[in-house]
Design a protein around this motif. Structure first.
Motif, PDB file in Angstrom:
ATOM      1  N   ASP A 269       1.020  -1.223  -0.054  1.00 37.05           N
ATOM      2  CA  ASP A 269       0.070   0.027   0.096  1.00 37.05           C
ATOM      3  C   ASP A 269       0.816   1.372  -0.174  1.00 37.05           C
ATOM      4  O   ASP A 269       0.345   2.404   0.280  1.00 37.05           O
ATOM      5  N   THR A 270       2.112   0.982  -0.345  1.00 34.86           N
ATOM      6  CA  THR A 270       3.204   2.227  -0.337  1.00 34.86           C
ATOM      7  C   THR A 270       3.131   2.858  -1.754  1.00 34.86           C
ATOM      8  O   THR A 270       3.498   1.694  -2.813  1.00 34.86           O
ATOM      9  N   ILE A 271       3.109   3.945  -2.131  1.00 39.39           N
ATOM     10  CA  ILE A 271       3.284   4.612  -3.360  1.00 39.39           C
ATOM     11  C   ILE A 271       4.797   4.876  -3.588  1.00 39.39           C
ATOM     12  O   ILE A 271       5.470   5.412  -2.930  1.00 39.39           O
ATOM     13  N   THR A 272       5.153   3.992  -4.751  1.00 40.77           N
ATOM     14  CA  THR A 272       6.737   4.315  -5.126  1.00 40.77           C
ATOM     15  C   THR A 272       6.762   5.158  -6.487  1.00 40.77           C
ATOM     16  O   THR A 272       7.984   5.389  -6.586  1.00 40.77           O
ATOM     17  N   ASP A 273       5.604   5.459  -7.245  1.00 44.85           N
ATOM     18  CA  ASP A 273       5.715   6.415  -8.143  1.00 44.85           C
ATOM     19  C   ASP A 273       4.326   6.892  -8.441  1.00 44.85           C
ATOM     20  O   ASP A 273       3.460   6.038  -8.133  1.00 44.85           O
ATOM     21  N   LYS A 302      -6.695   8.429   1.538  1.00 48.68           N
ATOM     22  CA  LYS A 302      -7.237   9.603   0.974  1.00 48.68           C
ATOM     23  C   LYS A 302      -6.446  10.914   1.725  1.00 48.68           C
ATOM     24  O   LYS A 302      -6.438  11.954   1.067  1.00 48.68           O
ATOM     25  N   GLU A 303      -6.141  10.532   2.961  1.00 46.30           N
ATOM     26  CA  GLU A 303      -5.302  11.795   3.593  1.00 46.30           C
ATOM     27  C   GLU A 303      -4.165  12.148   2.945  1.00 46.30           C
ATOM     28  O   GLU A 303      -3.665  13.465   2.700  1.00 46.30           O
ATOM     29  N   THR A 304      -3.527  11.315   2.417  1.00 47.53           N
ATOM     30  CA  THR A 304      -2.093  11.286   1.517  1.00 47.53           C
ATOM     31  C   THR A 304      -2.483  12.163   0.125  1.00 47.53           C
ATOM     32  O   THR A 304      -1.808  13.005  -0.318  1.00 47.53           O
ATOM     33  N   PHE A 305      -3.472  11.657  -0.606  1.00 43.28           N
ATOM     34  CA  PHE A 305      -4.034  12.196  -1.729  1.00 43.28           C
ATOM     35  C   PHE A 305      -4.413  13.552  -1.454  1.00 43.28           C
ATOM     36  O   PHE A 305      -4.284  14.349  -2.384  1.00 43.28           O
ATOM     37  N   ALA A 306      -5.116  14.004  -0.654  1.00 49.16           N
ATOM     38  CA  ALA A 306      -5.390  15.267  -0.169  1.00 49.16           C
ATOM     39  C   ALA A 306      -4.156  16.188  -0.054  1.00 49.16           C
ATOM     40  O   ALA A 306      -4.379  17.577  -0.852  1.00 49.16           O
ATOM     41  N   ILE A 333      -9.026  14.923  -7.965  1.00 48.54           N
ATOM     42  CA  ILE A 333      -7.811  14.508  -7.531  1.00 48.54           C
ATOM     43  C   ILE A 333      -7.887  13.194  -6.808  1.00 48.54           C
ATOM     44  O   ILE A 333      -7.257  12.226  -6.824  1.00 48.54           O
ATOM     45  N   VAL A 334      -8.453  13.653  -5.392  1.00 50.39           N
ATOM     46  CA  VAL A 334      -8.568  12.427  -4.126  1.00 50.39           C
ATOM     47  C   VAL A 334      -9.354  11.277  -4.863  1.00 50.39           C
ATOM     48  O   VAL A 334      -9.116  10.211  -4.574  1.00 50.39           O
ATOM     49  N   ARG A 335     -10.271  11.483  -5.401  1.00 50.37           N
ATOM     50  CA  ARG A 335     -11.220  10.397  -6.141  1.00 50.37           C
ATOM     51  C   ARG A 335     -10.366   9.837  -7.128  1.00 50.37           C
ATOM     52  O   ARG A 335     -10.378   8.418  -6.957  1.00 50.37           O
ATOM     53  N   ALA A 336      -9.673  10.414  -8.165  1.00 51.74           N
ATOM     54  CA  ALA A 336      -9.008   9.810  -9.086  1.00 51.74           C
ATOM     55  C   ALA A 336      -8.157   8.899  -8.427  1.00 51.74           C
ATOM     56  O   ALA A 336      -7.730   7.731  -8.919  1.00 51.74           O
ATOM     57  N   ALA A 341      -5.698   3.606  -7.253  1.00 56.27           N
ATOM     58  CA  ALA A 341      -5.183   2.653  -6.206  1.00 56.27           C
ATOM     59  C   ALA A 341      -6.066   1.628  -5.978  1.00 56.27           C
ATOM     60  O   ALA A 341      -5.752   0.847  -5.104  1.00 56.27           O
ATOM     61  N   LYS A 342      -7.294   1.529  -6.536  1.00 52.52           N
ATOM     62  CA  LYS A 342      -8.268   0.712  -6.349  1.00 52.52           C
ATOM     63  C   LYS A 342      -8.767   0.444  -4.878  1.00 52.52           C
ATOM     64  O   LYS A 342      -9.104  -0.443  -4.590  1.00 52.52           O
ATOM     65  N   LEU A 343      -9.041   1.864  -4.491  1.00 49.94           N
ATOM     66  CA  LEU A 343      -9.453   1.811  -3.054  1.00 49.94           C
ATOM     67  C   LEU A 343     -10.883   2.060  -3.052  1.00 49.94           C
ATOM     68  O   LEU A 343     -11.740   1.836  -2.072  1.00 49.94           O
ATOM     69  N   GLU A 344     -11.332   2.630  -4.249  1.00 50.44           N
ATOM     70  CA  GLU A 344     -12.845   2.835  -4.368  1.00 50.44           C
ATOM     71  C   GLU A 344     -13.258   2.438  -5.825  1.00 50.44           C
ATOM     72  O   GLU A 344     -12.591   2.162  -6.739  1.00 50.44           O
ATOM     73  N   PRO A 345     -14.562   2.191  -5.973  1.00 47.45           N
ATOM     74  CA  PRO A 345     -14.879   1.594  -7.593  1.00 47.45           C
ATOM     75  C   PRO A 345     -14.814   2.776  -8.473  1.00 47.45           C
ATOM     76  O   PRO A 345     -14.720   3.955  -7.916  1.00 47.45           O
TER      77      PRO A 345
END
Length: 347
Positions: A269-273, A302-306, A333-336, A341-345
């Motif tokens: 679940d860690t973002i590498t790029d 979502k907190e990271t994306f925000a 941006i947060v939604r995309a 990341a396949k966290l939401e449909p």
């Protein structure tokens, strides 16, 4: 429609020569390349573009889509949007690009529109299309009539919120770039291959389009007489975690109010790029690598994306009717990123 001459060359060098041809009075003819014509013909009908010469490039050998030695992919400038979107290698290795193309226009237009032409789409600003209104993008000098930006004090719901200020601090144009495909190309770090009277060169997609500054009539950095021959995609295509989110007024055949091309690489679940490109918010596809860097090494939440969303929209400026786009873009941006990341449909 104004009268114009027409020529159809069979090779690239002849096409360049035709564009640069000198009229009998010694002046260069204001000429335009035409391929699919899905934007240029409309502009000619509205008297926004008035070429005295059209150079039809449809017979040039630029339709091939082929693999590169480094593992990337070369898209011929005259390959149609439809052929590109449905090409097996694009679908498999660059699904973000395929999905983005299919989110644009209609099937009929995608069958005609070319990859090169897509890069040259002109803004759909109402004031640009209405020749009775002032427009710094349409007018190139005092002889062209009134100057100014009708959108600044007018109805500017679809207009830009980023990158609008010129070097003198003034705002001369708040038009947006309409392409969907260019947003995905920006996220993928594509390279544009061009040729012209001074030979061949390559232009990173980030340097191809430009902000309006004090020359809003200039959409890109192409030099006079140059022609796009291909678009190169790098080996990394982000096939596993990606999304193109397009927010628009109706479900099809509409330009983006805000769009987001998001691509991620994850280790657990860690973002590498991470790549984030926005459409519908500026004179060019909008990326800010510093905002993407905020995601690296962080959990996909979502907190990271925000955090990235706030950084991307840090300099945003609304002009009345379009101020809502600032908050809309942050949420998009947060939604995309969540969908990538396949966290939401995705539906």
């Amino acid at each position: 429609m104004n009268p114009f001459s027409y020529t159809r060359p069979h090779d690239v060098s002849t096409a360049v020569d035709e564009l640069l041809a000198i009229e009998p009075n010694g002046n260069p003819a204001p000429a335009k390349f035409i391929a699919g014509g899905t934007n240029l013909i409309d502009l000619m009908k509205e008297n926004v573009e008035r070429p005295v010469k059209l150079v039809d490039i449809n017979r040039l050998p630029l339709t091939t889509i082929e693999e590169l030695e480094d593992g990337g992919l070369r898209l011929g400038a005259l390959a149609t949007n439809a052929d590109t979107a449905y090409h097996p290698l694009v679908e498999q290795r660059y699904p973000l690009l395929s999905e983005t193309i299919l989110a644009g226009a209609s099937a009929q237009l995608r069958n005609m529109a070319t990859n090169g032409g897509n890069l040259f789409q002109r803004t759909r600003c109402y004031y640009f299309y209405d020749t009775s209104m002032p427009c710094n993008k349409r007018n190139t000098g005092p002889s062209e009539g009134p100057s100014g930006c009708g959108a600044l004090g007018g109805y500017n719901r679809i207009h830009a919120i980023l990158g609008t200020e010129a070097s003198d601090g003034n705002v001369h144009c708040i038009a947006t770039h309409p392409s969907d495909m260019a947003v995905a190309l920006a996220a993928l770090d594509a390279t544009i291959r061009v040729t012209g009277p001074n030979g061949d060169r390559t232009i990173p997609i980030a340097d191809f389009h430009r902000l309006p500054g004090d020359r809003p009539q200039q959409d890109n950095t192409l030099q006079h007489g140059e022609i796009v021959t291909a678009i190169d995609l790098p080996p990394k295509g982000f096939p596993d975690y990606h999304i193109y989110l397009k927010l628009r007024d109706r479900a099809s055949y509409a330009f983006a109010i805000v769009s987001v091309a998001a691509a991620l690489e994850l280790d657990g679940d860690t973002i590498t790029d991470a790549r984030i490109a926005l459409g519908g918010v500026a004179h060019m596809p909008w990326r800010k690598p510093e905002a993407e860097d905020l995601l690296i090494g962080k959990p996909a939440t979502k907190e990271t994306f925000a955090l990235a969303a706030e950084a991307l929209l840090e300099s945003a400026q609304g002009y009345g009717h379009n101020t809502f786009k600032i908050e809309l873009a942050k949420r998009a941006i947060v939604r995309a990123l969540g969908q990538a990341a396949k966290l939401e449909p995705t539906e």
